[in-house]
Scaffold this active site. Structure first.
Site, PDB file in Angstrom:
ATOM      1  N   LYS A  48      85.332 113.546  -1.056  1.00 15.76           N
ATOM      2  CA  LYS A  48      86.390 114.292  -1.718  1.00 15.76           C
ATOM      3  C   LYS A  48      87.615 114.304  -0.803  1.00 15.76           C
ATOM      4  O   LYS A  48      87.479 114.314   0.423  1.00 15.76           O
ATOM      5  CB  LYS A  48      85.906 115.729  -1.966  1.00 15.76           C
ATOM      6  CG  LYS A  48      86.888 116.626  -2.672  1.00 15.76           C
ATOM      7  CD  LYS A  48      87.069 116.222  -4.106  1.00 15.76           C
ATOM      8  CE  LYS A  48      88.035 117.168  -4.833  1.00 15.76           C
ATOM      9  NZ  LYS A  48      88.343 116.667  -6.178  1.00 15.76           N
ATOM     10  N   CYS A 127      97.189 110.561  -5.959  1.00 12.32           N
ATOM     11  CA  CYS A 127      96.757 111.532  -6.965  1.00 12.32           C
ATOM     12  C   CYS A 127      97.948 111.916  -7.845  1.00 12.32           C
ATOM     13  O   CYS A 127      99.001 112.318  -7.328  1.00 12.32           O
ATOM     14  CB  CYS A 127      96.183 112.773  -6.286  1.00 12.32           C
ATOM     15  SG  CYS A 127      95.730 114.089  -7.437  1.00 12.32           S
ATOM     16  N   THR A 189      94.121 107.148 -10.547  1.00 11.03           N
ATOM     17  CA  THR A 189      94.205 107.354 -11.995  1.00 11.03           C
ATOM     18  C   THR A 189      95.621 107.173 -12.539  1.00 11.03           C
ATOM     19  O   THR A 189      96.602 107.248 -11.813  1.00 11.03           O
ATOM     20  CB  THR A 189      93.693 108.752 -12.362  1.00 11.03           C
ATOM     21  OG1 THR A 189      94.405 109.724 -11.584  1.00 11.03           O
ATOM     22  CG2 THR A 189      92.207 108.872 -12.085  1.00 11.03           C
ATOM     23  N   GLY A 213      88.375 105.494 -16.000  1.00 11.36           N
ATOM     24  CA  GLY A 213      87.372 104.907 -16.876  1.00 11.36           C
ATOM     25  C   GLY A 213      87.784 103.553 -17.424  1.00 11.36           C
ATOM     26  O   GLY A 213      88.850 103.015 -17.092  1.00 11.36           O
TER      27      GLY A 213
END
Length: 295
Positions: A48, A127, A189, A213
């Protein structure tokens, strides 16, 4: 399908058990969960993201499933320096510490806490949903270079994770290379959101977040392809990888290894399943296919 040779691999200054790495932020909160993923076939694991101060993260909802992916806005929750106690027993394993900060100095401070135990660092400069961190500073080449220099000065392998939410990812990759990065991770992402029709408001507590994904795999693949032409560093492909075929495709685009994140949400045994199809005794050396799509 093309298969690869089994055995350890050395990428970006770090020796991995195989080419498949657990991505940051997925089952990386505790040392126990990281160890579990290594036992389940991950060739390496990324923790993390750890920052200069403890953070509780964003208010919920923080994660929602989509058709073909996930949308999350966790807000970089982490225990900061106290995380050191979680990973001391994994000293001999390929555990890469993901770190973040708002300035080069903060990156350097966090790196100093783990300098005696980390086999490598991954700089979270990507991020998309943490104000003042991640992509908020990772879109500036000068800042990317400065943050990389600060951490690379410790002489520990330094991977830099890039955001796809930029006009030219090659410019950012070259800045990381100039700063002394050992490898580039592409990508984090993709910024996005959903709105609840019934509630007439954004679904996520933070309003927007990051999409991951299979739906972002073509975006990640394109970023890897562009970076292979722009930089000379090893590239770790990340974004929507969920099969052995995806791994091979990433490698053909220019990746030397891949990270897997969202696929773990659907199947905790994903590393073993991909490895079963990816590796064979008569497989090719990875170097034979890395970047071959550029020929």
């Amino acid at each position: 399908m093309i298969t690869l040779q089994k055995g350890p691999v050395h990428i970006g200054g770090i020796t991995l058990h195989n080419h498949l790495i657990l991505a940051a932020g997925v089952l990386g909160t505790t040392g126990a969960s990281l160890g579990r993923m290594l036992r389940l076939g991950a060739g390496g694991v990324v923790t993390k993201s750890i920052g200069p101060e403890p953070k509780a993260g964003h208010s919920g909802p923080c994660l929602i499933p989509l058709n073909g992916g996930l949308l999350n806005a966790m807000g970089l929750p982490n225990p900061s320096r106290d995380y050191l106690d979680e990973i001391t027993h994994l000293r001999d394993e390929p555990v890469i510490i993901s770190i973040f900060g708002g300035t080069p100095e903060e990156f350097g401070e966090v790196a100093s806490w783990f300098a005696d135990t980390a086999v490598g660092f991954e700089l979270n400069l990507s991020c998309p949903h943490a104000e003042g961190y991640g992509a908020a500073i990772g879109a500036d080449p000068a800042i990317v270079r400065a943050c990389t220099e600060e951490v690379a000065a410790y002489g520990i392998p330094t991977w830099v994770k890039l955001t796809p939410n930029v006009t030219d990812i090659g410019v950012i990759g070259r800045a990381a290379e100039e700063g002394g990065a050992s490898a580039i991770v592409a990508v984090n992402t993709v910024r996005g959101m959903r709105i609840s029709i019934d509630l007439r408001r954004p679904v996520l507590g933070n309003r927007f977040g990051g999409i991951s994904g299979p739906m972002i795999f073509p975006i990640a693949l394109r970023c890897v392809y562009d970076l292979y032409d722009a930089c000379s560093l090893p590239i770790i492909g990340c974004g929507g990888v969920s099969s052995a075929e995806d791994v091979i495709e990433m490698m053909m685009a220019g990746a030397s290894a891949v990270q897997i994140g969202s696929a773990v949400y659907d199947d905790i045994a994903i590393f073993e399943q991909i490895a079963a199809s990816l590796y064979a005794d008569d497989g090719l050396a990875a170097d034979e296919i890395v970047g071959c799509a550029h020929a």
